[in-house]
Motif scaffolding. Structure first.
Motif, short mmCIF file in Angstrom:
data_model
loop_
_atom_site.label_atom_id
_atom_site.label_comp_id
_atom_site.label_asym_id
_atom_site.label_seq_id
_atom_site.Cartn_x
_atom_site.Cartn_y
_atom_site.Cartn_z
N LYS A 32 -0.61 -55.85 50.58
CA LYS A 32 -1.24 -55.67 51.89
C LYS A 32 -2.39 -54.67 51.85
O LYS A 32 -3.30 -54.73 52.67
CB LYS A 32 -0.21 -55.18 52.91
CG LYS A 32 0.82 -56.24 53.25
CD LYS A 32 1.75 -55.75 54.33
CE LYS A 32 2.80 -56.79 54.63
NZ LYS A 32 3.63 -56.42 55.77
N MET A 33 -2.32 -53.73 50.94
CA MET A 33 -3.35 -52.69 50.89
C MET A 33 -4.65 -53.19 50.27
O MET A 33 -5.72 -52.64 50.53
CB MET A 33 -2.81 -51.52 50.05
CG MET A 33 -3.13 -50.15 50.61
SD MET A 33 -2.68 -48.90 49.41
CE MET A 33 -0.98 -48.61 49.80
N LEU A 34 -4.56 -54.24 49.45
CA LEU A 34 -5.73 -54.65 48.67
C LEU A 34 -6.96 -54.99 49.53
O LEU A 34 -8.05 -54.48 49.25
CB LEU A 34 -5.37 -55.81 47.74
CG LEU A 34 -4.46 -55.40 46.56
CD1 LEU A 34 -3.82 -56.63 45.92
CD2 LEU A 34 -5.24 -54.62 45.51
N PRO A 35 -6.82 -55.81 50.58
CA PRO A 35 -8.03 -56.09 51.36
C PRO A 35 -8.57 -54.85 52.06
O PRO A 35 -9.79 -54.66 52.15
CB PRO A 35 -7.59 -57.14 52.38
CG PRO A 35 -6.13 -57.30 52.25
CD PRO A 35 -5.67 -56.62 51.02
N SER A 36 -7.68 -53.98 52.53
CA SER A 36 -8.14 -52.76 53.22
C SER A 36 -8.94 -51.88 52.25
O SER A 36 -9.92 -51.24 52.64
CB SER A 36 -6.96 -51.96 53.76
OG SER A 36 -6.09 -52.81 54.46
N LEU A 37 -8.51 -51.84 51.00
CA LEU A 37 -9.24 -51.05 50.00
C LEU A 37 -10.62 -51.64 49.75
O LEU A 37 -11.62 -50.92 49.67
CB LEU A 37 -8.44 -50.98 48.69
CG LEU A 37 -7.12 -50.21 48.76
CD1 LEU A 37 -6.35 -50.36 47.46
CD2 LEU A 37 -7.35 -48.74 49.06
N ASN A 38 -10.67 -52.96 49.65
CA ASN A 38 -11.97 -53.61 49.44
C ASN A 38 -12.92 -53.36 50.61
O ASN A 38 -14.11 -53.24 50.44
CB ASN A 38 -11.79 -55.12 49.27
CG ASN A 38 -11.39 -55.52 47.87
OD1 ASN A 38 -11.43 -56.69 47.52
ND2 ASN A 38 -11.01 -54.57 47.03
N MET A 39 -12.36 -53.27 51.82
CA MET A 39 -13.22 -53.04 52.99
C MET A 39 -14.01 -51.75 52.85
O MET A 39 -15.12 -51.65 53.32
CB MET A 39 -12.37 -52.98 54.27
CG MET A 39 -11.84 -54.33 54.69
SD MET A 39 -10.76 -54.19 56.13
CE MET A 39 -9.82 -55.71 55.97
N VAL A 40 -13.40 -50.75 52.20
CA VAL A 40 -14.09 -49.46 52.08
C VAL A 40 -14.74 -49.30 50.70
O VAL A 40 -15.07 -48.19 50.28
CB VAL A 40 -13.17 -48.26 52.40
CG1 VAL A 40 -12.71 -48.33 53.84
CG2 VAL A 40 -11.96 -48.21 51.46
N GLY A 41 -14.91 -50.42 50.01
CA GLY A 41 -15.67 -50.39 48.76
C GLY A 41 -14.85 -50.09 47.52
O GLY A 41 -15.40 -50.01 46.42
N LEU A 42 -13.56 -49.89 47.68
CA LEU A 42 -12.73 -49.61 46.50
C LEU A 42 -12.33 -50.94 45.88
O LEU A 42 -11.43 -51.63 46.37
CB LEU A 42 -11.52 -48.76 46.90
CG LEU A 42 -11.93 -47.35 47.35
CD1 LEU A 42 -10.79 -46.65 48.06
CD2 LEU A 42 -12.42 -46.51 46.18
N MET A 43 -13.03 -51.29 44.82
CA MET A 43 -12.90 -52.62 44.24
C MET A 43 -12.06 -52.60 42.96
O MET A 43 -11.31 -53.52 42.70
CB MET A 43 -14.29 -53.18 43.94
CG MET A 43 -15.18 -53.27 45.16
SD MET A 43 -14.53 -54.37 46.42
CE MET A 43 -14.81 -55.94 45.65
N TYR A 44 -12.24 -51.56 42.15
CA TYR A 44 -11.41 -51.49 40.94
C TYR A 44 -10.13 -50.75 41.32
O TYR A 44 -10.09 -49.51 41.36
CB TYR A 44 -12.15 -50.78 39.79
CG TYR A 44 -11.33 -50.87 38.52
CD1 TYR A 44 -11.33 -52.04 37.75
CD2 TYR A 44 -10.49 -49.83 38.12
CE1 TYR A 44 -10.53 -52.16 36.62
CE2 TYR A 44 -9.69 -49.94 36.99
CZ TYR A 44 -9.72 -51.11 36.25
OH TYR A 44 -8.91 -51.23 35.14
#
Ligand code: GLC
Length: 663
Positions: free
Chosen positions: A432-444
């Motif tokens: 569940k956290m993965l898309p939220s992380l991508n939203m703020v630019g955390l990709m790796y």
């Protein structure tokens, strides 16, 4: 469209890179009260969804709970926790109105998203020096892309970092590392990285290596590289207080450590015992600390993980004195305190807000209390390293991820999601956290596969690996004292080989989708609603994700489950990588479907009209053979495959993209 509003005299966090003129007046959405602290309130529509907040607990839709942005060393990531290691003050309200909101404010900020009052979004802080951005767009996805452009391109990891990594807090000797390598190589279970936790150091001193265990460290690193293994050492934020230790001496001499109010160097105890904390908000200290990574780069190291950088403080001398006084009172009079009170006091010794209030930074010659800039600490530690890598090896990529972060750090590194537990619920939280992380630019990003704390079971590790197959950082890591969870601790190693092999077979796709997402300020992990916006069911699905532009995943995350219910938003191809290496591809129709999945299998779904590249399994990334790629999916579909050497920074070269067509 982005509108910027400045309140008071904010600290420049450098979260945003775009040049946006502030507006006078008030935003179109919500109401603001900045008379005493800052408060933004907005009445949500009954069906509104709220996305965002990067690294945090609970769902993709954040509605119904209260979250606090205050970077925290939180090894108990239970449902009632409000802050994890990062602070990412970006949310999107989707429904009656559609807008994104970013509050650039580096201290404690509370997001009450319909918790106190079910329809009220209430964001508040005690301070009132901040910048508010309101982003309007045609969809949540569009708002994310605008936000991402505003905060700058995300960090890009080297290609080897997309291989599998094994880690364990407790590897101490050369033999410990060799044991892992030998098991992997002899069982043909792929491996590209072994992580070196704090025990590789000399007494937990940053930028040192335990000379007794690693007599000739550079040649150990070289031998490992010859076996296609990258060693990835940890660097902690705190610098051990020890006379004669170069980093300590230089830091003291140059005034590079955080201070107490009286100007003396602030002391906090972490793994090495008493430490000082480099003042990463002082550019000179940042440059100095960053340059220290060179000693390890010169020894052949090409990846790091920055830890304990919230910063974690186990206790301070002042805090300990206070407890000792209370203990003494209790010893003198057993009725003077309740034992629960003392237990609480001892627990609260660590990461105590009081300590953060008595620590100071030097920002442009001004003493600034740490509490006011708390969320910038880990970001700037990692920035120190990222800026140094540009000086030390400007043309090359270095693997770097951090525990603590703030918006802006994504330009220098990725994150791992810290000390989770070997809980099935944490496998789901990872998803569940993965898309939220991508939203703020955390990709790796990625979580500790198998769980860090508590004891992992074999099936949990396998199911978690099957999710990890899709996360850029795929690392099995666990805490000292817990059950060992490398594949060779369990029965039937071939099951682990089967699952990890799929990662390498899909690596051309995963790397390509990661790179395209980063280069286009896009997300690699998307909630279903970002793609199937008109589908009311898809919008509410929280246990499936879109990975890149072409596939959907639906991992199994329950103990003893032999499959699960999957919502199929459009007709798709169900793809199962079987344990014997074959790939089973079947049509699956729109709607709810029960799908079976064995512990040694990995499943994905290809979107209608799409195709993806699949290669042969190899044991390390350097051995990937792109000529073995075949396309699977829908006939005549096209796929833009991004590839490059994975080492240098020639990202925008159009030759890096090749269009492949499914026969
Ligand atoms: C912290 C890190 C963890 C590491 C441990 C020892 O808890 O989050 O990953 O293993 O410290 O260094």
């Amino acid at each position: 469209m982005i509108s910027k509003y400045v309140f008071g005299d904010p600290i420049d966090t450098e979260a945003v890179v775009a040049d946006i003129e502030p507006e006078a007046g008030r935003p179109k959405f919500g109401s603001i009260d900045s008379t005493d602290g800052f408060r933004f309130t907005y009445t949500m529509g009954e069906d509104d969804i709220v996305y965002g907040l990067g690294e945090n607990v609970r769902g993709i839709n954040k509605r119904g709970y209260e979250y606090v942005s205050y970077c925290s060393d939180e090894p108990h990531q239970y449902e009632d926790v409000k802050s994890l290691y990062g602070a990412h003050n970006f949310i999107i309200v989707e429904g009656r109105d559609n807008f994104g909101l970013f509050i650039d404010y580096p201290s404690r900020l509370t997001f009450d998203i319909g918790f106190t009052d079910k329809d009220i979004l209430n964001i508040h802080t005690d301070g009132c020096d901040l910048v508010l951005y309101i982003i309007c767009g045609e969809s949540s996805y569009d708002i994310v892309k605008q936000f991402r452009r505003m905060i700058g391109r995300s960090y890009i990891a080297p290609k080897f970092a997309f291989g599998f990594g094994q880690s364990r807090w407790g590897y101490k000797t050369k033999e410990d590392f060799l044991e892992v390598v030998n098991h992997h190589r002899s069982a043909h279970v792929p491996l590209d990285m072994i992580y070196m936790d704090i025990d590789y150091m000399d007494n937990f001193k940053d930028f040192t290596v335990n000379g007794k265990e690693f007599e000739d460290f550079p040649s150990f690193v070289k031998d490992m590289k010859e076996n296609h293994i990258h060693l990835v050492p940890i660097i902690d934020a705190g610098v051990k207080v020890e006379k004669g230790y170069e980093v300590y001496e230089e830091g003291v001499e140059n005034g590079y450590f955080c201070k107490r109010e009286d100007g003396s160097d602030f002391v906090g105890t972490v793994w090495p015992g008493e430490t000082h904390f480099p003042d990463f908000l002082n550019p000179k200290a940042r440059e100095w600390f960053g340059d220290k990574y060179k000693v390890l780069i010169d020894a052949g190291i090409d990846g790091f993980w920055n830890d304990m950088n919230e910063p974690a403080i186990f206790h301070t001398p002042e805090g300990l004195d206070e407890i000792c006084d209370v203990m003494q009172e209790f010893i003198d009079d057993r009725n003077s305190h309740h034992v629960f009170e003392m237990t609480r006091m001892v627990t609260e010794l660590a990461n105590n807000p009081k300590d953060y209030r008595s620590m100071y930074h030097n920002i442009n010659g001004k003493m600034v209390c740490h509490d006011l800039v708390h969320n910038l600490y880990g970001y700037n530690m990692t920035r120190a390293a990222g800026e140094a890598f540009e000086r030390i090896c400007p043309g090359e990529r270095i693997l770097m991820f951090s525990r603590s972060s703030y918006v802006g750090m994504h330009r220098y590194a990725g994150i791992w999601t810290g000390d989770n537990l070997s809980f099935w619920s944490h496998l789901l939280m990872n998803l569940k956290m993965l898309p939220s992380l991508n939203m703020v630019g955390l990709m790796y990003t990625g979580a500790d596969i198998g769980g860090f704390g508590s004891n992992a079971s074999r099936d949990l590790v396998l199911r978690w690996l099957a999710l990890g197959v899709f996360t850029p950082l795929m690392r099995n890591h666990s805490a000292d004292g817990t059950r060992k969870q490398e594949f060779f601790r369990f029965e039937n190693e071939e099951d682990f080989r089967a699952v990890i092999n799929v990662r390498y077979r899909l690596l051309p796709y995963i790397y390509s989708e990661y790179m395209k997402a980063v280069l286009n300020d896009d997300m690699m992990f998307k909630p279903l609603g970002f793609v199937y916006g008109g589908d009311e069911i898809a919008k509410r699905i929280e246990d499936q994700l879109m990975v890149g532009d072409d596939i959907m995943i639906a991992p199994v995350y329950e103990q003893n489950a032999v499959g699960r219910v999957v919502y199929i938003p459009e007709n798709m191809k169900k793809v199962v990588f079987k344990a014997d290496g074959t790939v089973e591809i079947k049509d699956i129709t729109q709607g709810f479907n029960y799908v079976k999945l064995a512990l040694n299998e990995v499943m994905l779904f290809i979107r209608e009209g799409h195709c993806i590249p699949v290669g042969d399994a190899v044991e390390w990334v350097d051995d990937l053979d792109y000529s073995s790629i075949r396309m699977i999916g829908y006939p005549n579909a096209r796929y833009d495959l991004y590839n490059d050497d994975g080492i240098h920074k020639d990202y925008d070269n159009p030759n890096n993209i090749e269009t492949l067509v499914m026969e």
